[in-house]
Design a protein around this motif. Structure first.
Motif, PDB file in Angstrom:
ATOM      1  N   GLN A 179       0.816  -1.214   0.000  1.00  0.00           N
ATOM      2  CA  GLN A 179       0.000   0.000   0.000  1.00  0.00           C
ATOM      3  C   GLN A 179       0.847   1.261   0.000  1.00  0.00           C
ATOM      4  N   SER A 180       1.927   1.259   0.802  1.00  0.00           N
ATOM      5  CA  SER A 180       2.731   2.478   0.958  1.00  0.00           C
ATOM      6  C   SER A 180       3.834   2.608  -0.082  1.00  0.00           C
ATOM      7  N   GLY A 181       4.267   1.481  -0.652  1.00  0.00           N
ATOM      8  CA  GLY A 181       5.402   1.513  -1.575  1.00  0.00           C
ATOM      9  C   GLY A 181       6.727   1.699  -0.869  1.00  0.00           C
ATOM     10  N   LEU A 182       6.716   1.597   0.473  1.00  0.00           N
ATOM     11  CA  LEU A 182       7.914   1.811   1.280  1.00  0.00           C
ATOM     12  C   LEU A 182       8.248   0.546   2.066  1.00  0.00           C
ATOM     13  N   PRO A 183       9.501   0.425   2.547  1.00  0.00           N
ATOM     14  CA  PRO A 183       9.822  -0.705   3.426  1.00  0.00           C
ATOM     15  C   PRO A 183       9.067  -0.590   4.747  1.00  0.00           C
ATOM     16  N   GLU A 184       8.573  -1.696   5.264  1.00  0.00           N
ATOM     17  CA  GLU A 184       7.896  -1.743   6.552  1.00  0.00           C
ATOM     18  C   GLU A 184       8.622  -2.752   7.430  1.00  0.00           C
ATOM     19  N   SER A 185       8.678  -2.480   8.759  1.00  0.00           N
ATOM     20  CA  SER A 185       9.440  -3.381   9.625  1.00  0.00           C
ATOM     21  C   SER A 185       8.800  -3.518  10.993  1.00  0.00           C
ATOM     22  N   ILE A 186       9.140  -4.615  11.677  1.00  0.00           N
ATOM     23  CA  ILE A 186       8.756  -4.825  13.073  1.00  0.00           C
ATOM     24  C   ILE A 186       9.940  -5.430  13.798  1.00  0.00           C
ATOM     25  N   GLU A 187       9.880  -5.360  15.138  1.00  0.00           N
ATOM     26  CA  GLU A 187      10.860  -6.029  15.981  1.00  0.00           C
ATOM     27  C   GLU A 187      10.126  -6.907  16.974  1.00  0.00           C
ATOM     28  N   PHE A 188      10.690  -8.069  17.268  1.00  0.00           N
ATOM     29  CA  PHE A 188      10.046  -8.997  18.177  1.00  0.00           C
ATOM     30  C   PHE A 188      11.122  -9.855  18.844  1.00  0.00           C
ATOM     31  N   GLU A 193      12.315 -13.616  19.905  1.00  0.00           N
ATOM     32  CA  GLU A 193      12.102 -15.026  19.598  1.00  0.00           C
ATOM     33  C   GLU A 193      13.308 -15.817  20.083  1.00  0.00           C
ATOM     34  N   ASN A 194      13.013 -16.855  20.871  1.00  0.00           N
ATOM     35  CA  ASN A 194      14.075 -17.711  21.424  1.00  0.00           C
ATOM     36  C   ASN A 194      15.119 -16.896  22.174  1.00  0.00           C
ATOM     37  N   GLY A 195      14.649 -15.866  22.840  1.00  0.00           N
ATOM     38  CA  GLY A 195      15.541 -15.051  23.642  1.00  0.00           C
ATOM     39  C   GLY A 195      16.299 -13.998  22.877  1.00  0.00           C
ATOM     40  N   LYS A 196      16.058 -13.868  21.568  1.00  0.00           N
ATOM     41  CA  LYS A 196      16.777 -12.910  20.753  1.00  0.00           C
ATOM     42  C   LYS A 196      15.818 -11.846  20.226  1.00  0.00           C
ATOM     43  N   ILE A 197      16.323 -10.600  20.122  1.00  0.00           N
ATOM     44  CA  ILE A 197      15.532  -9.517  19.528  1.00  0.00           C
ATOM     45  C   ILE A 197      15.791  -9.521  18.028  1.00  0.00           C
ATOM     46  N   VAL A 198      14.720  -9.594  17.249  1.00  0.00           N
ATOM     47  CA  VAL A 198      14.813  -9.755  15.804  1.00  0.00           C
ATOM     48  C   VAL A 198      14.131  -8.578  15.110  1.00  0.00           C
ATOM     49  N   ASN A 199      14.788  -8.045  14.068  1.00  0.00           N
ATOM     50  CA  ASN A 199      14.186  -7.017  13.211  1.00  0.00           C
ATOM     51  C   ASN A 199      13.835  -7.669  11.876  1.00  0.00           C
ATOM     52  N   MET A 200      12.573  -7.544  11.460  1.00  0.00           N
ATOM     53  CA  MET A 200      12.124  -8.063  10.169  1.00  0.00           C
ATOM     54  C   MET A 200      11.631  -6.889   9.318  1.00  0.00           C
ATOM     55  N   ARG A 201      12.177  -6.780   8.107  1.00  0.00           N
ATOM     56  CA  ARG A 201      11.845  -5.666   7.218  1.00  0.00           C
ATOM     57  C   ARG A 201      11.408  -6.233   5.868  1.00  0.00           C
ATOM     58  N   ILE A 202      10.329  -5.679   5.323  1.00  0.00           N
ATOM     59  CA  ILE A 202       9.759  -6.151   4.063  1.00  0.00           C
ATOM     60  C   ILE A 202       9.504  -4.952   3.146  1.00  0.00           C
ATOM     61  N   LYS A 203       9.806  -5.139   1.866  1.00  0.00           N
ATOM     62  CA  LYS A 203       9.510  -4.099   0.873  1.00  0.00           C
ATOM     63  C   LYS A 203       8.868  -4.737  -0.353  1.00  0.00           C
ATOM     64  N   HIS A 204       7.727  -4.175  -0.769  1.00  0.00           N
ATOM     65  CA  HIS A 204       7.071  -4.634  -1.987  1.00  0.00           C
ATOM     66  C   HIS A 204       7.856  -4.121  -3.191  1.00  0.00           C
TER      67      HIS A 204
END
Length: 1008
Positions: free
Chosen positions: A527-536, A538-549
Motif C-alpha cells: 500500500q505504501s510503496g515503502l519498506p515496513e518493519s517490526i521487531e520482536f 524469539e528464542n531469547g533474541k531480539i529480531v528485526n524483520m523488514r519487508i519491501k514490496h
C-alpha cells in the motif's frame, strides 16, 4: 653471354643486390643441382613502418635506409643469394645452419638505424625439403609466413608449416563456397539455452552457426567468422541467420509452442558498415508477422572500438525500433568501462574469462561480484556465459546474476534437440507475462549493503536477504543469500529447510506472533510503496524483520517482495546461554568421541569419550602424536595412510577451502569396543576456542550414524505416502534427508525417480530435483551397464526383497566412480508402491586398498584412465550395447604438432599441454562419457548417445574449447587437435571401430 655476365647485369639499381628475375634463376639452379641432404632456407624480409619513415624523412632518406639494410643483409648472409624484390621487401636463399641467429642479428642492426620511427623487421622462412621444387613457390611460402605475423610486434619470424598452408587453403575454401553453403543450408543454426537463475526456467536461446559441408566436413566458427569479416562477407552470413531464426520462431509462436522464448543473434561490426540493420530487421519482422520481443541482437565489446559514434547511432536506431541490444563479451579486454557510460544496452553478457581459475583463486569471483553490482546500478540486465559447473552456477545465482548460459545448462545443438534436452532435464520454458515480471526483479542489486533502504548505508554488514513471490496468498522463496540461510539453519523450527520456513509462513496467517505480522507487513508495504518493519523477541533474541514490496504482475496475480531479518541483540536473557551450554554437553553423547587438536600449537584435548577402548593413551601428548597413535593402534592397516592424510592438521584449512564447505567427512575402518573393525564416520571442522584455532573431530560408527537415520526415512515412507505426512513429520523427514552424509533417493513402481536429497543432487551436479523427476536410470545414462541395477530394483518392487551394498559403477564428470547401493521396498498400507535407497561412493577407498591396480589403469599425469583402463571398461560398454541396444561412439583425438612442442619447449611444457587438453576434454565429456588418455598425445572418448547429432556436437565443442587455449606457461600458443569417430554398431568390434575412428582422425589431420 654466360651466367656470370647475366648475374652482373641483373642487379637492383638502388642497392646492388640481385633483382627478382636473377634471384629466381640462380636460386632455381642452386636447388636443382643440390645434393641429396642439402638444406636451404628461403627468407622473405619485410620492414614494418617503412612508409611512415618515408613520410617523415623523405624518399631520399628512405633510399639511404634501404641501402643500409642491403649492406647489413649482404654482410650477415655472406656468400648467400640476397635480393631486393621491391620496395622494402628482401629475399635470401641461404644455408639453414644459422638462419634464426642471422635473422635476429639483422633485426638488431636494423633497429640501430631507426630514428623516431619504430622500425620492425619481419621474416618469413620456408625450409626447402624437396617437396616443392619450384623456386617461385618456395619464395611465395616464405612470403606467406612473413605476412602472417604483420602487426604482431612480439613475433620476429615465422616458419612456414603445413598448418599455415592449410589455413590459407581453408580461407580460400570459405571465400569460394560461402554462397553455395548458404543456398544449400550447409550452414546450420544451433541454439544454446539461457536460463533465469531465480527460477531455473529456460528464458532464451542464443543462435550460433555451424558449417557442415557434405565433402569437407565441419568448418568451425573460429575458422570462418574472422575470414568473412576480413573479406567483408560477414553480412551475408548474418542476414541469412537473422531470416532463418525469425522465420523459425514465427512458426513456433503461431503454433503456440512454449519453447518460443527470445533468441539472441550475433552481429559483426562490419554488418553496420554494409547494411542497414534496423531496416532489415523491420522488413523481416513484417514479412513473417512476429513480435519484436522475441529477438535480441548481440554486439561484441570489440566491435565498439572502431568508428564508435557511427555504431552508437546504429544501436540507438535499433533500440528505437523496439529491438533489444545486448553487449557481448564484456570484460574481454578490448575496451574500457567508458563503453558502459557512452552506449545504451539492454543487457550485458559477462565474458567467460572471469570464470577461468574459478576453483583456484578468488580474483575472478571478486571482479564478478562488483561487475554485477555495477551493471545493475547502471540499469543493465546481466547474463554470465561459459558456466560449466554447479559451483559456478550457484555462485552467480547468489550474486543475483539474472541469466546463466553455458555447458552446465546445455551445449549448442539443433533447436529440436535442444528443446527435447531441456524437457528431459526437467526445465520449463518461461511465459511472456512472467518474463516482464522477472525482468523487474532482475535489476535489484542484491549486493548492496541494504537494498531495502532508500539510501545506501556506509555501514558494512552482512544483511540476511531474501526475495519471495506471493500468489494466491502463498509465499514462495525465489532467492536467499548465505546470511539468510544462516538464520534458517539456526532457527529451531526451521531445521535448516527453506521449505519448512515456507510452510510456517503459509500456515500461520492469523493470531499472535511475528508470522501473522509478516502478512500485515506485506500488505502495508504494497500500500505504501515503502519498506515496513517490526521487531520482536524469539528464542531469547531480539529480531528485526523488514519487508519491501517490489513489483506486481496483475495478469499472473504475482507480488514480489524483498525480506530481511536481522538479530539486533544476542540474548534478552543471558540465562539462555546457560541453557544452550547444558544442551550442548548432552549433544556430545550423540558421538562416540569428540577431540580438539590445536592447528598452530601442539594443544590436544579429548572433550568427550563414551569408552576408553576406542581411544589411545593421550596424556600429555601433542596433537600430531595423538593422531599417529590413533592411526597405528586403532585404524585398519589398509585405511591407515588415508586416515592420516584426512586428519592432517597442517592441510585442514586448505582442504576446507577447496571443498567449498565448512566441514569434511571421511569414512574409515577403526576398532570398536570388541576389537572388531567397523566403518566409522569422522567429521572435521575448524573452530576457535580461547582465541586459538582448533580442528574439531567428531567420531561416530556408520552403522549407527546411517542406519538409524535411514530407518527413520523408510519407516516414515512405509507408514504413509510422503505427501500425506503432517507438518511435524515433514519437518523431521526433510531434516533427516538433508543431514544424511549419503545420497538418498526414492522411486515409483516403474522405477522412475520421485525425489532425492541434496547430497544425491550435488554428487551428480544437478541444481534441483526437477532434473531427475519422472526419469529412470536408463534415461539419465549415468550407468555404463544399468541392467544389474534394473534387475535389483525389479526384485525389490515385485518380490519385496532388500538389496544391501550392491556394488556398481556410474559416470560423473567424465570419470567412472565406484558406488555401493542399498535399496528397500517402499511400502504404503501393506502395498509396495516403489523403492527407497541410498548409495555411498567408495572409489577412493577401493583405490587405496588396490593402489597397484589403480596405478596400472590410471594415467599418472592427467588422472584419466589409461589404455589398460580402457581395456577394462570397454567390455561394459559392449555388454550394455548387446543387452540394451544402447550404442556408443568411439572418438579418437590427437594433439597436432605435439612432438614439436616437446622439441622446442621441453617435455615439462609438453606435459602441461597434455594436462590442459585433458581438463578441456573432461569438461566436454559430461556425465555420460568417459575420457581416456590412450597413449602419448592421443585420447579416446566413449560416449553413449541418444541422438547421433550428440557426437557431432561434441566434435564441434572440442575445437571450440581448444581454440580458447591462448597461452601455456607464458608462451603464446595455439593448440589444435585432429579427431575422428565411429559408432560401435557399424562395426560390432571395438578394434574395427577404433581403426575406423583412427582413420578419420588421420584424414582430418591431412586436411589441416
Amino acid at each position: 653471354m654466360d651466367k656470370r655476365e647475366i648475374f652482373k647485369e641483373s642487379r637492383d639499381e638502388l642497392t646492388g643486390l640481385l633483382d627478382k628475375p636473377a634471384f629466381y634463376e640462380w636460386a632455381q639452379e642452386l636447388i636443382d643441382d643440390a645434393d641429396e641432404g642439402s638444406n636451404y632456407a628461403f627468407i622473405f624480409l619485410d620492414m614494418e613502418n617503412f612508409k611512415q619513415f618515408n613520410a617523415n624523412y623523405g624518399f631520399e632518406k628512405g633510399d639511404d635506409l634501404l641501402k643500409d639494410i642491403a649492406h647489413i643483409l649482404r654482410t650477415v648472409f655472406d656468400s648467400q643469394l640476397v635480393s631486393r624484390f621491391s620496395g622494402d621487401h628482401f629475399v635470401v636463399c641461404s644455408d639453414i645452419t644459422q638462419v634464426v641467429p642471422a635473422i635476429l642479428e639483422v633485426k638488431k642492426q636494423v633497429k640501430s638505424l631507426q630514428q623516431d620511427i619504430n622500425l620492425e623487421l619481419k621474416a618469413g622462412v620456408y625450409l626447402y625439403d624437396g617437396e616443392v621444387t619450384n623456386v617461385i613457390r618456395c619464395t611465395d611460402r616464405a612470403r606467406i609466413a612473413c605476412a602472417s605475423i604483420k602487426k604482431k610486434y612480439d613475433i620476429d619470424y615465422k616458419f612456414y608449416d603445413a598448418e599455415l598452408g592449410g589455413h590459407l587453403a581453408r580461407k580460400q575454401f570459405i571465400i569460394d563456397n560461402l554462397v553455395e553453403a548458404l543456398a544449400n543450408k550447409y550452414i546450420q543454426i544451433y541454439y544454446q539455452p539461457i536460463v533465469r537463475s531465480l527460477t531455473g526456467e529456460v528464458c532464451g536461446w542464443e543462435a550460433l552457426v555451424r558449417w557442415i559441408d557434405p565433402n569437407k566436413g565441419t568448418v568451425y566458427p573460429n575458422e570462418f567468422i574472422s575470414v568473412l569479416e576480413e573479406y567483408h562477407l560477414i553480412h551475408k552470413l548474418d542476414c541469412y541467420v537473422m531470416e532463418e531464426v525469425i522465420s523459425t520462431f514465427a512458426k513456433m509462436e503461431k503454433a503456440g509452442m512454449r519453447e518460443a522464448v527470445p533468441v539472441s543473434i550475433n552481429l559483426s561490426r562490419i554488418d553496420f558498415e554494409i547494411i542497414d540493420i534496423a531496416s532489415y530487421m523491420n522488413e523481416l519482422l513484417d514479412k513473417y508477422q512476429v513480435k519484436k520481443e522475441l529477438f535480441h541482437l548481440e554486439i561484441t565489446e570489440s566491435a565498439l572500438t572502431k568508428n564508435p559514434e557511427f555504431i552508437r547511432e546504429q544501436i540507438s536506431r535499433i533500440r528505437n525500433c523496439g529491438i533489444k541490444v545486448w553487449m557481448d563479451d564484456f570484460g574481454s579486454g578490448y575496451s574500457s568501462l567508458n563503453v558502459l557510460k557512452n552506449y545504451e544496452f539492454d543487457l550485458v553478457k559477462i565474458d567467460m574469462e572471469f570464470l577461468r581459475g574459478f576453483d583456484v583463486n578468488d580474483n575472478g569471483k571478486i571482479i564478478l561480484k562488483h561487475a554485477i553490482s555495477m551493471l545493475k546500478n547502471l540499469g543493465f540486465h546481466t547474463l554470465a556465459e561459459g558456466v560449466e559447473t554447479k559451483e559456478q552456477y550457484d555462485f552467480l545465482r547468489s550474486l543475483g546474476c539474472e541469466l546463466i548460459q553455458g555447458y552446465y545448462i546445455g551445449r549448442p545443438v539443433p533447436l529440436e534437440e535442444g528443446c527435447e534436452q531441456m524437457h528431459l532435464d526437467g526445465r520449463d520454458f518461461e511465459k511472456l507475462d512472467e518474463r516482464h515480471f522477472y525482468n523487474k526483479l532482475g535489476l535489484i542489486d542484491l549486493l548492496k549493503q541494504n537494498p531495502l533502504r532508500h539510501v545506501t548505508s556506509q555501514k558494512s554488514d552482512a544483511l540476511p536477504l531474501a526475495i519471495g513471490i506471493v500468489k494466491n496468498k502463498k509465499w514462495n522463496f525465489l532467492y536467499i543469500n548465505d546470511a539468510f540461510q544462516e538464520i534458517i539453519d539456526s532457527h529451531p523450527n526451521a531445521q535448516g529447510s527453506l521449505e519448512s520456513v515456507e510452510e510456517m509462513i503459509n500456515t500461520y496467517k492469523s493470531g499472535p506472533g511475528p508470522l501473522s505480522m509478516f502478512w500485515e507487513l506485506c500488505f502495508q508495504s504494497k500500500q505504501s510503496g515503502l519498506p515496513e518493519s517490526i521487531e520482536f523477541v524469539e528464542n531469547g533474541k531480539i529480531v528485526n524483520m523488514r519487508i519491501k514490496h517490489v513489483t506486481t504482475e496483475n495478469a499472473l496475480g504475482f507480488d514480489a517482495y524483498l525480506l530481511s531479518i536481522r538479530m539486533l541483540t544476542h540474548y534478552v536473557n543471558e540465562s539462555y546461554e546457560e541453557i544452550t551450554n547444558t544442551v550442548g554437553k548432552y549433544m556430545f553423547s550423540l558421538f562416540e568421541c569428540v577431540d580438539l587438536f590445536g592447528i598452530d600449537t601442539d594443544y590436544f584435548e579429548n572433550i568427550y569419550l563414551f569408552n576408553s577402548k576406542v581411544h589411545v593413551n593421550n596424556l600429555n601428548k601433542p596433537a600430531r602424536e595423538v593422531i599417529e597413535d590413533i592411526a597405528l593402534n586403532l585404524v585398519h592397516e589398509e585405511d591407515r595412510e588415508s586416515f592420516k592424510d584426512f586428519m592432517n592438521i597442517d592441510t585442514i584449512e586448505e582442504r576446507l577451502i577447496q571443498s567449498n564447505t565448512n566441514v569434511l567427512e571421511g569414512f574409515f575402518y577403526l576398532n570398536d569396543v570388541y576389537d572388531n573393525y567397523v566403518l566409522k564416520a569422522v567429521t572435521l571442522k575448524v573452530i576457535y576456542v580461547m582465541n586459538q584455532k582448533m580442528m574439531l573431530s567428531c567420531l561416530l560408527p556408520v552403522s549407527q550414524y546411517v542406519v538409524s537415520r535411514f530407518s527413520q526415512v523408510t519407516n516414515l515412507m512405509s507408514k504413509k505416502n510422503h505427501s500425506s505426512l503432517n507438518t511435524t513429520e515433514q519437518f523431521s523427514f526433510r531434516n533427516i534427508l538433508n543431514h544424511l552424509p549419503i545420497g538418498v533417493f526414492w522411486k515409483d513402481s516403474e522405477r522412475r525417480f520421485l525425489g532425492a536429497n541434496h547430497i544425491f543432487l550435488e554428487y551428480y551436479g544437478f541444481p534441483s530435483v526437477d532434473y531427475i523427476i519422472g526419469k529412470t536410470d536408463e534415461d539419465m545414462g549415468w550407468h555404463i551397464n544399468p541392467e544389474p541395477f534394473k534387475q535389483d530394483e525389479l526384485k525389490i518392487i515385485k518380490e519385496g526383497r532388500s538389496i544391501i551394498d550392491a556394488p556398481g559403477e556410474c559416470i560423473v564428470q567424465g570419470q567412472v566412480r565406484n558406488i555401493l547401493a542399498t535399496k528397500h521396498p517402499y511400502v504404503v498400507n501393506g502395498n509396495i508402491i516403489g523403492l527407497v535407497g541410498y548409495f555411498i561412493d567408495v572409489t577412493e577407498h577401493l583405490q587405496k586398498n588396490g593402489e597397484m591396480k589403480k596405478l596400472a589403469s590410471t594415467d599418472s599425469l592427467t588422472g584419466l584412465m589409461n589404455r589398460r583402463g580402457f581395456d577394462e571398461i570397454i567390455p561394459k560398454f559392449i555388454k550394455q550395447y548387446k543387452q540394451e541396444n544402447l550404442d556408443f561412439a568411439v572418438i579418437v583425438i590427437d594433439v597436432n604438432k605435439f612432438k614439436q612442442y616437446n622439441d622446442i619447449y621441453g617435455h615439462t611444457f609438453g606435459d602441461t599441454v597434455l594436462t590442459t587438453v585433458s581438463e578441456k576434454l573432461k569438461r566436454i565429456a559430461g556425465s555420460s562419457s568417459v575420457v581416456i588418455r590412450y597413449g602419448g598425445d592421443e585420447y579416446v572418448i566413449l560416449h553413449q548417445y541418444t541422438h547421433p547429432s550428440e557426437v557431432e556436437s561434441i566434435m564441434q565443442e572440442i575445437d571450440i574449447n581448444m581454440a580458447q587455449i591462448k597461452q601455456i606457461e607464458n608462451e603464446k600458443i595455439k593448440i589444435t587437435v585432429s579427431k575422428g569417430y565411429a559408432f560401435f554398431s557399424d562395426h560390432n568390434d571395438i578394434k574395427k571401430a577404433l581403426d575406423a575412428a583412427d582413420k578419420k582422425m588421420y584424414e582430418s589431420k591431412k586436411i589441416r
